[in-house]
Write a protein that holds these residues in place. Structure first.
Motif, PDB file in Angstrom:
ATOM      1  N   ASP A  42      -1.271   1.504  -3.839  1.00  0.00           N
ATOM      2  CA  ASP A  42      -0.476   2.233  -2.863  1.00  0.00           C
ATOM      3  C   ASP A  42      -0.741   1.793  -1.423  1.00  0.00           C
ATOM      4  N   PHE A  43      -1.794   1.049  -1.211  1.00  0.00           N
ATOM      5  CA  PHE A  43      -2.189   0.675   0.147  1.00  0.00           C
ATOM      6  C   PHE A  43      -1.316  -0.467   0.663  1.00  0.00           C
ATOM      7  N   ARG A  44      -0.754  -0.289   1.872  1.00  0.00           N
ATOM      8  CA  ARG A  44       0.026  -1.346   2.517  1.00  0.00           C
ATOM      9  C   ARG A  44      -0.709  -1.767   3.777  1.00  0.00           C
ATOM     10  N   SER A  45      -1.029  -2.997   3.850  1.00  0.00           N
ATOM     11  CA  SER A  45      -1.770  -3.516   4.989  1.00  0.00           C
ATOM     12  C   SER A  45      -0.823  -3.861   6.129  1.00  0.00           C
ATOM     13  N   ASN A  46      -1.292  -3.711   7.351  1.00  0.00           N
ATOM     14  CA  ASN A  46      -0.500  -4.113   8.505  1.00  0.00           C
ATOM     15  C   ASN A  46      -0.920  -5.497   9.005  1.00  0.00           C
TER      16      ASN A  46
END
Length: 65
Positions: A6-10
Motif C-alpha cells: 500500500d505504500f507509495r513513495s514520493n
C-alpha cells in the motif's frame, strides 16, 4: 496484504542521460540566442555612436531668409 503493497513513495526515478540529439538541440538554441544578442548589438552600434554624428543643416526658413 502487507504494508509495503500500500505504500507509495514520493521518490522519483532518476532520469537517464540525455541523448545526443537533445544535447545538440540545446547547444543550437543557446548559439541562436547568443548570436541574436550579438547581432542586435552590432545593428544598434551606429545609432549609439555620438562622436561622429554630423550636424544637421538648418532649413532656409529657420535661418530667417
Amino acid at each position: 496484504m502487507t504494508y509495503h503493497d500500500d505504500f507509495r513513495s514520493n521518490v522519483a526515478v532518476p532520469r537517464g542521460r540525455p541523448s545526443v540529439a537533445r544535447l545538440l538541440g540545446g547547444a543550437l538554441v543557446g548559439l541562436v540566442a547568443i548570436s541574436g544578442l550579438i547581432g542586435a548589438l552590432l545593428l544598434a552600434r551606429p545609432a549609439l555612436d555620438v562622436e561622429h554624428r554630423p550636424v544637421p543643416e538648418a532649413p532656409e526658413a529657420a535661418e530667417g531668409h
